[in-house]
Design a protein around this motif. Structure first.
Motif, mmCIF file in Angstrom:
data_model
loop_
_atom_site.group_PDB
_atom_site.id
_atom_site.type_symbol
_atom_site.label_atom_id
_atom_site.label_comp_id
_atom_site.label_asym_id
_atom_site.label_seq_id
_atom_site.Cartn_x
_atom_site.Cartn_y
_atom_site.Cartn_z
ATOM 1 N N PRO A 1 0.910 -1.250 0.315
ATOM 2 C CA PRO A 1 0.089 -0.023 -0.040
ATOM 3 C C PRO A 1 0.697 1.226 0.121
ATOM 4 O O PRO A 1 0.631 2.247 -0.811
ATOM 5 N N LYS A 2 1.826 1.487 1.141
ATOM 6 C CA LYS A 2 2.498 2.872 0.954
ATOM 7 C C LYS A 2 3.895 2.539 1.839
ATOM 8 O O LYS A 2 3.805 1.836 2.848
ATOM 9 N N ASP A 3 4.723 3.483 1.227
ATOM 10 C CA ASP A 3 5.968 3.432 1.969
ATOM 11 C C ASP A 3 5.835 4.127 3.419
ATOM 12 O O ASP A 3 4.799 4.977 3.572
ATOM 13 N N THR B 1 6.569 -1.127 6.070
ATOM 14 C CA THR B 1 7.829 -1.165 6.465
ATOM 15 C C THR B 1 8.400 -2.544 7.120
ATOM 16 O O THR B 1 9.521 -2.863 6.740
ATOM 17 N N ALA B 2 7.484 -3.215 7.679
ATOM 18 C CA ALA B 2 7.744 -4.570 8.307
ATOM 19 C C ALA B 2 7.996 -5.395 7.068
ATOM 20 O O ALA B 2 8.909 -6.100 6.936
ATOM 21 N N GLN B 3 7.208 -5.522 6.372
ATOM 22 C CA GLN B 3 7.188 -6.180 4.935
ATOM 23 C C GLN B 3 8.662 -5.983 4.156
ATOM 24 O O GLN B 3 9.363 -6.861 3.973
ATOM 25 N N ALA B 4 8.895 -4.764 3.974
ATOM 26 C CA ALA B 4 10.221 -4.475 3.307
ATOM 27 C C ALA B 4 11.352 -4.688 4.096
ATOM 28 O O ALA B 4 12.154 -5.159 3.293
ATOM 29 N N CYS B 5 11.329 -4.586 5.335
ATOM 30 C CA CYS B 5 12.500 -5.058 6.191
ATOM 31 C C CYS B 5 12.668 -6.510 6.017
ATOM 32 O O CYS B 5 13.883 -6.926 6.272
ATOM 33 N N SER B 6 11.587 -7.136 5.984
ATOM 34 C CA SER B 6 11.618 -8.657 6.043
ATOM 35 C C SER B 6 12.122 -9.082 4.970
ATOM 36 O O SER B 6 12.875 -10.002 4.750
ATOM 37 N N PHE B 7 11.757 -8.386 3.657
ATOM 38 C CA PHE B 7 12.442 -8.837 2.345
ATOM 39 C C PHE B 7 13.746 -8.467 2.547
ATOM 40 O O PHE B 7 14.697 -9.108 1.762
ATOM 41 N N GLY C 1 18.978 -17.248 -7.117
ATOM 42 C CA GLY C 1 19.125 -16.568 -8.093
ATOM 43 C C GLY C 1 18.045 -15.812 -8.600
ATOM 44 O O GLY C 1 17.464 -15.140 -9.811
ATOM 45 N N ALA C 2 17.070 -15.360 -7.765
ATOM 46 C CA ALA C 2 15.907 -14.527 -7.675
ATOM 47 C C ALA C 2 15.863 -13.050 -7.363
ATOM 48 O O ALA C 2 16.859 -12.624 -6.618
ATOM 49 N N GLU C 3 15.143 -12.320 -8.051
ATOM 50 C CA GLU C 3 15.257 -10.851 -7.802
ATOM 51 C C GLU C 3 13.645 -10.339 -7.148
ATOM 52 O O GLU C 3 12.739 -11.036 -7.159
ATOM 53 N N VAL C 4 13.863 -9.514 -6.380
ATOM 54 C CA VAL C 4 12.661 -9.019 -5.526
ATOM 55 C C VAL C 4 12.443 -7.657 -5.835
ATOM 56 O O VAL C 4 13.291 -6.687 -6.304
ATOM 57 N N ILE C 5 11.097 -7.355 -6.281
ATOM 58 C CA ILE C 5 10.546 -6.158 -6.771
ATOM 59 C C ILE C 5 9.393 -5.677 -5.709
ATOM 60 O O ILE C 5 8.298 -6.306 -5.995
ATOM 61 N N GLY C 6 9.529 -4.355 -5.357
ATOM 62 C CA GLY C 6 8.373 -4.084 -4.633
ATOM 63 C C GLY C 6 7.587 -2.803 -5.528
ATOM 64 O O GLY C 6 8.223 -1.935 -5.924
ATOM 65 N N ILE C 7 6.330 -2.637 -5.336
ATOM 66 C CA ILE C 7 5.352 -1.781 -6.224
ATOM 67 C C ILE C 7 4.577 -1.216 -5.338
ATOM 68 O O ILE C 7 3.720 -1.851 -4.583
ATOM 69 N N SER C 8 4.430 0.287 -5.342
ATOM 70 C CA SER C 8 3.287 1.095 -4.694
ATOM 71 C C SER C 8 3.152 2.266 -5.569
ATOM 72 O O SER C 8 3.912 2.550 -6.565
ATOM 73 N N SER C 9 1.958 2.937 -5.099
ATOM 74 C CA SER C 9 1.722 4.003 -5.964
ATOM 75 C C SER C 9 2.299 5.263 -5.590
ATOM 76 O O SER C 9 2.265 6.326 -5.992
ATOM 77 N N TYR D 1 15.602 2.526 5.369
ATOM 78 C CA TYR D 1 15.678 1.215 5.888
ATOM 79 C C TYR D 1 16.700 0.380 4.808
ATOM 80 O O TYR D 1 16.627 -0.923 5.072
ATOM 81 N N ARG D 2 17.746 0.979 4.165
ATOM 82 C CA ARG D 2 18.691 0.153 3.432
ATOM 83 C C ARG D 2 18.103 -1.182 2.751
ATOM 84 O O ARG D 2 18.382 -2.173 2.889
ATOM 85 N N LEU D 3 17.069 -0.723 1.954
ATOM 86 C CA LEU D 3 16.558 -1.593 1.013
ATOM 87 C C LEU D 3 17.228 -2.016 -0.166
ATOM 88 O O LEU D 3 17.382 -1.165 -0.960
ATOM 89 N N PRO D 4 17.854 -3.233 -0.456
ATOM 90 C CA PRO D 4 18.594 -3.451 -1.495
ATOM 91 C C PRO D 4 18.126 -3.839 -2.850
ATOM 92 O O PRO D 4 18.732 -4.087 -4.042
#
Length: 151
Positions: free
Chosen positions: A39-41, A47-53, A64-72, A85-88
Motif C-alpha cells: 500500500p504505502k511507503d 515497513t515491516a514487509q520491506a524490512c523482512s524482504f 538466483g531470484a530478484e525482488v521488486i516492490g511496487i506501490s503508488s 531502511y537500507r532496502l537493496p
C-alpha cells in the motif's frame, strides 16, 4: 482481467527509486522474480514487509531470484524509503496504478487501502504463486518457499 497462476507476465515499465525507467523484461523471463504490491511507503505494515524482504534478500539472491516492490508512491518517496531502511532491491513507482490494475490487485478494507499481493514468477516469467494477505510478514516465507521449490 487479472493475471492468475500459470499466466505469463507481459512486459511492463515503471520508474524505479532512482527515477530511471525500469523495463520488466530485464529480469522477468530471465530469472525467478518476486513482485510484491504494497500500500504505502513508511507505514508500519509496509515497513515491516520491506524490512523482512531486506533481511532475507541474500537468500533470494542466492537462489538466483530478484525482488521488486511496487506501490503508488513516487520515485522520490521510494528513494527516501529505500535509504532509510537500507532496502537493496528494486522499488517501482506505480503512481497511476496501471501495473496494479494490469496484475488485477484489488484494494482491501472496502476499497480504501491498495491491496497487498505477492507474485512469484519462474525464470520463464510464469506466475507460480499469487499470495494475497493483509498480514505483511507472511509474504516473505511463502515467496521463499516457492522459489526454493523451483530450484
Amino acid at each position: 482481467m487479472a493475471l492468475q497462476l500459470g499466466d505469463k507476465v507481459p512486459d511492463f515499465f515503471a520508474k524505479n527509486q532512482d527515477g530511471t525507467l525500469f523495463e520488466s523484461n530485464s529480469v522477468v523471463g530471465v530469472k525467478p522474480v518476486v513482485i510484491y504490491f504494497y500500500p504505502k511507503d513508511n507505514t508500519p505494515g509496509c515497513t515491516a514487509q520491506a524490512c523482512s524482504f531486506r533481511d532475507q534478500y541474500e537468500d533470494f539472491k542466492d537462489l538466483g531470484a530478484e525482488v521488486i516492490g511496487i506501490s503508488s508512491d513516487s520515485a522520490i518517496s521510494h528513494v527516501k524509503f529505500a535509504k532509510k531502511y537500507r532496502l537493496p532491491f528494486i522499488l517501482l513507482s506505480d503512481d497511476n496504478q496501471k501495473i496494479r490494475k494490469f496484475f488485477g490487485v484489488k484494494p482491501n478494507l472496502f476499497g480504501l487501502i491498495p491491496g497487498r499481493v505477492t507474485y512469484v514468477l519462474d525464470s520463464d516469467g510464469i506466475i507460480r504463486l499469487v499470495f494475497d494477505s493483509v498480514v505483511a510478514t507472511k509474504h516473505i516465507p511463502k515467496a521463499l518457499e516457492i522459489i526454493k521449490k523451483m530450484q
